[in-house]
Design an enzyme around this catalytic site. Structure first.
Site, PDB file in Angstrom:
ATOM      1  N   LYS A  22      98.602  22.962  53.859  1.00 18.12           N
ATOM      2  CA  LYS A  22      98.351  24.302  53.337  1.00 18.12           C
ATOM      3  C   LYS A  22      99.516  24.742  52.456  1.00 18.12           C
ATOM      4  CE  LYS A  22      96.208  26.932  56.331  1.00 18.12           C
ATOM      5  NZ  LYS A  22      96.283  27.601  57.655  1.00 18.12           N
ATOM      6  N   ARG A  91     100.901  31.817  58.946  1.00 17.62           N
ATOM      7  CA  ARG A  91      99.816  30.837  59.025  1.00 17.62           C
ATOM      8  C   ARG A  91     100.334  29.448  59.350  1.00 17.62           C
ATOM      9  NH1 ARG A  91      97.202  31.226  53.187  1.00 17.62           N
ATOM     10  NH2 ARG A  91      95.390  30.327  54.255  1.00 17.62           N
ATOM     11  N   GLY A 100      90.833  25.054  62.529  1.00 21.11           N
ATOM     12  CA  GLY A 100      90.708  25.954  63.669  1.00 21.11           C
ATOM     13  C   GLY A 100      91.493  25.548  64.905  1.00 21.11           C
ATOM     14  N   MET A 102      94.852  25.430  65.202  1.00 21.59           N
ATOM     15  CA  MET A 102      96.109  26.132  65.394  1.00 21.59           C
ATOM     16  C   MET A 102      95.955  27.584  64.967  1.00 21.59           C
ATOM     17  SD  MET A 102      98.826  23.180  64.656  1.00 21.59           S
ATOM     18  CE  MET A 102      98.315  23.134  62.965  1.00 21.59           C
ATOM     19  N   ARG A 333      92.295  22.559  49.454  1.00 22.21           N
ATOM     20  CA  ARG A 333      92.656  21.203  49.867  1.00 22.21           C
ATOM     21  C   ARG A 333      91.528  20.291  49.410  1.00 22.21           C
ATOM     22  NH1 ARG A 333      91.482  22.930  55.938  1.00 22.21           N
ATOM     23  NH2 ARG A 333      89.347  23.434  55.477  1.00 22.21           N
ATOM     24  N   HIS A 449      81.182  -5.885  78.028  1.00 18.51           N
ATOM     25  CA  HIS A 449      80.393  -6.932  77.372  1.00 18.51           C
ATOM     26  C   HIS A 449      79.286  -6.328  76.506  1.00 18.51           C
ATOM     27  CE1 HIS A 449      77.078  -9.917  77.228  1.00 18.51           C
ATOM     28  NE2 HIS A 449      78.077 -10.739  76.974  1.00 18.51           N
ATOM     29  N   ARG A 569      80.458 -19.990  67.746  1.00 16.27           N
ATOM     30  CA  ARG A 569      80.710 -20.327  69.157  1.00 16.27           C
ATOM     31  C   ARG A 569      79.632 -21.293  69.606  1.00 16.27           C
ATOM     32  NH1 ARG A 569      80.591 -14.907  68.691  1.00 16.27           N
ATOM     33  NH2 ARG A 569      82.532 -13.726  68.999  1.00 16.27           N
ATOM     34  N   ARG A 624      83.670 -23.771  66.784  1.00 14.98           N
ATOM     35  CA  ARG A 624      84.633 -23.825  67.871  1.00 14.98           C
ATOM     36  C   ARG A 624      84.047 -24.661  69.011  1.00 14.98           C
ATOM     37  NH1 ARG A 624      86.355 -18.450  70.890  1.00 14.98           N
ATOM     38  NH2 ARG A 624      84.297 -18.669  71.813  1.00 14.98           N
ATOM     39  N   GLU A 742      95.721 -18.417  69.751  1.00  9.90           N
ATOM     40  CA  GLU A 742      95.351 -17.312  70.633  1.00  9.90           C
ATOM     41  C   GLU A 742      96.177 -17.278  71.909  1.00  9.90           C
ATOM     42  OE1 GLU A 742      91.262 -17.760  71.827  1.00  9.90           O
ATOM     43  OE2 GLU A 742      91.407 -19.934  71.832  1.00  9.90           O
ATOM     44  N   SER A 761      93.097 -20.339  63.003  1.00  5.75           N
ATOM     45  CA  SER A 761      92.307 -19.119  63.040  1.00  5.75           C
ATOM     46  C   SER A 761      92.824 -18.288  64.205  1.00  5.75           C
ATOM     47  CB  SER A 761      90.826 -19.454  63.224  1.00  5.75           C
ATOM     48  OG  SER A 761      90.092 -18.257  63.304  1.00  5.75           O
ATOM     49  N   GLY A 763      92.770 -16.039  67.066  1.00  2.51           N
ATOM     50  CA  GLY A 763      91.815 -15.473  68.020  1.00  2.51           C
ATOM     51  C   GLY A 763      92.470 -14.267  68.649  1.00  2.51           C
ATOM     52  N   THR A 764      92.338 -13.119  67.980  1.00  2.00           N
ATOM     53  CA  THR A 764      93.172 -11.980  68.366  1.00  2.00           C
ATOM     54  C   THR A 764      92.696 -11.277  69.630  1.00  2.00           C
ATOM     55  OG1 THR A 764      91.976 -10.722  66.706  1.00  2.00           O
ATOM     56  CG2 THR A 764      94.171 -11.523  66.116  1.00  2.00           C
ATOM     57  N   ASN A 765      91.476 -11.563  70.098  1.00  2.00           N
ATOM     58  CA  ASN A 765      91.087 -10.967  71.385  1.00  2.00           C
ATOM     59  C   ASN A 765      91.959 -11.556  72.496  1.00  2.00           C
ATOM     60  OD1 ASN A 765      89.111  -9.693  69.946  1.00  2.00           O
ATOM     61  ND2 ASN A 765      87.452 -10.999  70.651  1.00  2.00           N
ATOM     62  N   ASP A 766      91.956 -12.892  72.577  1.00  2.00           N
ATOM     63  CA  ASP A 766      92.788 -13.528  73.598  1.00  2.00           C
ATOM     64  C   ASP A 766      94.265 -13.312  73.323  1.00  2.00           C
ATOM     65  OD1 ASP A 766      91.543 -14.881  75.822  1.00  2.00           O
ATOM     66  OD2 ASP A 766      90.438 -16.027  74.317  1.00  2.00           O
ATOM     67  N   CYS A 829      89.592 -14.534  63.558  1.00  2.00           N
ATOM     68  CA  CYS A 829      88.201 -14.481  64.003  1.00  2.00           C
ATOM     69  C   CYS A 829      88.018 -13.625  65.238  1.00  2.00           C
ATOM     70  CB  CYS A 829      87.651 -15.876  64.237  1.00  2.00           C
ATOM     71  SG  CYS A 829      88.480 -16.757  65.574  1.00  2.00           S
ATOM     72  N   TYR A 849      91.409 -15.453  54.904  1.00  2.00           N
ATOM     73  CA  TYR A 849      90.128 -14.776  55.121  1.00  2.00           C
ATOM     74  C   TYR A 849      90.119 -14.045  56.454  1.00  2.00           C
ATOM     75  CZ  TYR A 849      89.021 -18.549  58.380  1.00  2.00           C
ATOM     76  OH  TYR A 849      89.047 -19.414  59.432  1.00  2.00           O
TER      77      TYR A 849
END
Ligand code: ADP
Ligand code: MG
Ligand code: MG
Length: 877
Positions: A22, A91, A100, A102, A333, A449, A569, A624, A742, A761, A763-766, A829, A849
């Site tokens: 603001k 203000r 709204g 604050m 704004r 899941h 998979r 895999r 992973e 690759s 495996g960012t979950n594990d 992946c 990728y």
């Protein structure tokens, strides 16, 4: 000395961090020469000091006093001066707009003397003066003194009766002021503070404090706004819309925030002040009508709106007030808009020559695109809501309730729409989940899941609807209020809100999905999406692949712009009727018996791969090798024990039970799985590699890539690699051989692992699970919400890649892997591959990728384009 206060003439729009949105924009408008009442801004820095120390920082009071002096000189009146008062508003205004959330107090400086001075200023308008005074006590009482606002509202309502607030005369309003003062005294034990400077000081601190009000905290968490920014405070000379019918106040957009169309969009209220427009105390009139009431102000307003659009080169929203025929700008704004409007506005601005197509791409987000891809319920339809769960995967789905995967498949084959209702789902429900229009569970969180799989498939899902009692065996669930839904009854579920309805609610399809499926762009929105996507594709450096296990998914991935499969998979290929063969494999007591089971599986696998290679049409397919623990493919230990204890049990059942017991693990996620399984069961990986090679031979142009899961040491990879390379050589098929990264150890020893891998690759979950030491299935429901509340993380690391920890491991692996093998191919992946912020990270660390579920491909394409066009540290919000 720190500078804590900026006059409006000193700031500009780029100082949002310091002056809040603001304040920065008030300064910007001031410097554009627009009619903004004079004022100044106390910085967010001062707020942060105050919140940390509990007292305002040294020097602030002095600085404020100097700026107030200057303001008084400029206005020619002193704050609260008895015979001719200057009034100000105090203000809030943070970096990110928190509508709204604050506080703001108007008319600071009024008291029993200056109220007469104000009336005199307005040509003896007593009514206006008392109206302003009662507003001050009301706002101050609520905001600064913490009094329940209803007490004031009720007193006002009681006085008004059936009349409107504008019908109250000066005498009545003066009486109301006395009533309000009484409320203040009763509630706080003190008199309403009459010293103008004291009023202002208290209001400033109240605005600071409002940063930590519960609703502000909640809003920030939802919008992912950091908790430590603090708010700025703006002190603005008052202008009055409540002087009479030649005055008023309004809000407007420079174009329609719902569609982006240009035109006049706004509301106006005569003889009113501040929040009256939004608060809905009286019916507003459409802004167009201002033309009739006050043509000069109206024309000036339209001019200013055009100036603002050209200046900000975007849709702006504004707040303005007219005081006796003079227009004042009180706020602007870059305005919020719907996802659809965002795309339309971006391309409209390109056509108007205000922005480049590059900028247009950065003006829309993957989240907005995702919103446009889900079907929705018709807003106007009648609905009978029966319960609410978690909004796990957006969209709107209608169908007959079914309670088992088999029934879901059966009924959908007969052409029925079904909703699969389960207490929770497991991998065996996959067929039913695919067959269903939507998935509803009574247990499990947003990363259960059901939720993860549904989001991956772009399927509507409401999970964790704990009010529901689901009885799978009886084929029904009960909802609060005794509602019973049996198999075949129609329900509707809204994955965007989490709401569950009885009966059919009409659904509208997403035109954007039809476009991705191949329909010609027709309406304005789809054309805008088409232009922006094409440009994003032309500038992005990241490739986008799909996580796809079935030919259908592979085909959709291609249609949605996927450039290959980054994760195919193979475990689902061992389910269903093939379980039998897996059981044989596990039970095999001789080499011959094991080989026989493998030989039976091989042609089935080959057929699976053939179909996928065909669907991918010459694009790479990363397969895999089998990953999860074997017992996941075997019967449930309890079911089996019960069966063995009864008469009908066979010899095989008994052997199976023994095997299941033997294979039971305390921590299956850290147990016998991935490459470990391949090394322990001779011939298993070889069978899969042979199936891949044979299939590749049959499909001209097939480009298989073989990926080994859960590798932690190069030695594991080497032995598998050797065996696979031999089979490939025998068949004369070429394929890259690579590994998942992973396990933290794999990332840390990437230089060695790259000796044996042609690609990584992530495996960012594990990897997330193992880096944090979280068992995902256990922690999310147990304590994630508490962690989010306490700010231990701002967002679940399973949703958005944790750059500091997991990201660091990825960086190490990228650098070390490439140092060993400069042409190492790198991708991701995990589910993060379709998350906007994580896509930007992948771009920044130089991956080749990202791979994500087919439905997320457009989001990843867009975000990859945005990443290429924006700086690495810019906001992806
Ligand atoms: P919010 O952030 O909730 O919009 P604002 O600080 O914008 O709160 O103030 C609330 C209302 O009061 C707005 O309608 C604004 O236009 C009005 N207002 C604020 N300051 C002044 C002022 N100096 N003169 C007249 N109206 C004001
Ligand atoms: Mg405002
Ligand atoms: Mg894994």
């Amino acid at each position: 000395m720190a500078k804590y206060v900026y006059d409006f003439t000193e700031g500009n729009r780029n100082l949002k961090d310091l002056l809040g949105g603001k304040g920065a924009n008030l300064a910007e408008m001031t410097n554009l020469g627009l009619p903004v009442p004079p004022g100044f801004t106390i910085t967010t820095d001062a707020c942060r000091h105050y919140l940390a120390a509990g007292v305002v920082p040294d020097g602030l009071d002095q600085e404020v006093a100097e700026h107030l002096d200057a303001l008084e000189k400029q206005m020619g009146r002193r704050l609260g001066q008895a015979d001719d008062p200057l009034l100000v508003s105090v203000r809030s205004g943070a970096k990110f707009s928190m509508p709204g959330m604050m506080e703001t107090v108007l008319n600071i400086g009024l008291n029993d003397e200056s109220v007469h001075g104000l009336a005199k200023q307005a040509g003896g308008n007593d009514r206006f003066a008392w109206d302003s005074y009662r507003r001050l006590i009301q706002m101050f009482g609520k905001t600064v003194l913490g009094i329940d606002g209803d007490l004031f509202e009720h007193a006002l309502d009681a006085l008004k009766g059936k009349r409107q607030d504008t019908d109250l005369d000066a005498g009545e309003l003066q009486g109301l002021v006395e009533t309000f003062k009484g409320i203040v005294h009763e509630q706080t034990g003190k008199d309403f503070p009459t010293d103008p400077r004291e009023q202002m000081r208290l209001a400033v601190m109240a605005v600071f404090d409002s940063w930590n009000a519960p609703r502000a905290i909640l809003y920030r968490r939802q919008e992912r706004i950091p908790a430590d920014l603090g708010t700025a405070v703006n002190i603005v000379a008052m202008v009055f819309g409540n002087v009479g019918n030649d005055s008023g106040t309004g809000v407007a957009f420079t174009r329609d925030p719902g569609t982006g169309r240009q035109g006049i969009y706004g509301d106006y209220l005569q003889n009113a002040q501040g929040e009256d427009v939004v608060a809905g105390i009286r019916n507003t009139i459409p802004l167009e009508e201002l033309e009739r009431i006050d043509k000069r102000s109206y024309d000036e307003l339209l001019d200013i709106m055009e100036t603002l659009e050209n200046h900000y080169r975007d849709l702006c929203d504004i707040e303005f007030t007219i005081e006796r025929g003079k227009l004042w700008m009180l706020q602007t704004r870059v305005g919020k808009r719907t996802a659809a409007a965002a795309f339309c506005i971006a391309t409209q601005l390109v056509d108007q020559g205000l922005i480049t197509i590059d900028e247009a791409v950065t003006r829309v987000t993957g989240d907005q695109l995702a919103q446009l891809m889900f079907p929705r319920f018709d807003g106007g339809a009648d609905k009978k809501k029966i319960a609410k769960g978690m909004n796990a995967s957006p969209g709107a789905a209608v169908g007959k309730a079914v309670f088992s995967s088999e029934r879901a498949v059966e009924l959908s084959e007969q052409g029925e729409d079904v909703i699969l209702v389960r207490r929770e789902t497991n991998p065996d429900d996959l067929a039913g989940m695919i067959a269903a229009k939507g998935i509803l569970t009574s247990r499990g969180g947003k990363t259960s899941h059901a939720a993860v799989v549904a989001r991956g498939m772009g399927k509507t899902c409401v999970c964790g609807a704990e009010e529901l009692e689901v009885s799978t065996s009886e084929g029904r669930f009960t909802a609060p209020g005794g509602v019973v839904v049996s198999e075949g009854d129609v329900i509707s579920i809204d994955g965007t809100s989490g709401e569950i309805y009885l009966g059919e609610v009409p659904v509208v399809d997403s035109a954007v999905v039809e476009y991705f499926e191949g329909a010609e762009p027709e309406d304005e929105l789809v054309k805008a999406v088409d232009r922006i996507m094409s440009h994003a594709d032309s500038v992005r450096r990241l490739g986008v692949r799909a996580n796809a296990d079935t030919p259908d998914d592979a085909a959709r991935a291609r249609r949605f712009g996927g450039q290959g499969i980054g994760l195919c998979r193979t475990e689902h290929m061992f389910l269903g009727e093939r379980r039998q063969l897996v059981e044989d494999l596990v039970l095999a007591s001789t080499d011959e018996a094991r080989q026989a089971a493998l030989d039976a599986l091989e042609p089935l696998q080959k057929a699976d791969f053939t179909k996928i290679f065909r669907a991918m049409d010459g694009n790479p397919v990363t397969i895999r090798l089998i990953d999860p623990p074997l017992h996941e493919f075997l019967p449930d230990i309890v079911d089996l024990s019960v069966k063995v204890a009864t008469d009908g049990a066979t010899d095989k059942d008994r052997k199976l039970l023994a095997a299941v017991k033997r294979l039971h693990e305390q921590n299956p996620m850290l147990g016998l799985r991935g490459v470990r399984l391949g090394l322990v069961i001779p011939g298993l990986f070889a069978m899969q590699v042979r199936a891949i090679a044979q299939a590749a031979k049959d499909v001209p142009g097939a480009r298989p890539e073989i990926m080994i899961p859960l590798v932690a040491a190069v030695q594991e990879l080497e032995s598998v690699r050797e065996e696979a390379a031999k089979i490939l050589a025998e068949t004369g098929v070429e394929a890259l051989i690579g590994t998942m990264i992973e396990v933290p150890r794999a990332a840390l020893t990437a230089a060695q692992i790259a000796e044996a891998a042609e690609f990584f690759s992530f495996g960012t979950n594990d990897l997330t699970q193992m880096t944090w030491g979280f068992s995902r299935d256990d922690v999310e429901s147990a304590f994630f919400s508490r962690y989010l509340d306490q700010g231990i993380f701002g967002v679940s690391p399973f949703e958005t890649l944790d750059r500091e920890g997991v990201g660091r491991l990825i960086k190490i692996a990228v650098e070390e892997g490439r140092s060993t093998r400069p042409d190492l191919h790198l991708g991701i992946c995990g589910e993060h591959g379709g998350d906007p912020d994580s896509v930007h990270f992948c771009h920044d660390v130089g991956l080749d990728y990202v791979s994500c579920s087919p439905f997320r491909i457009p989001v990843a394409r867009l975000e990859a384009g945005r990443a290429a066009l924006t700086d690495s540290d810019s906001d992806t919000r």
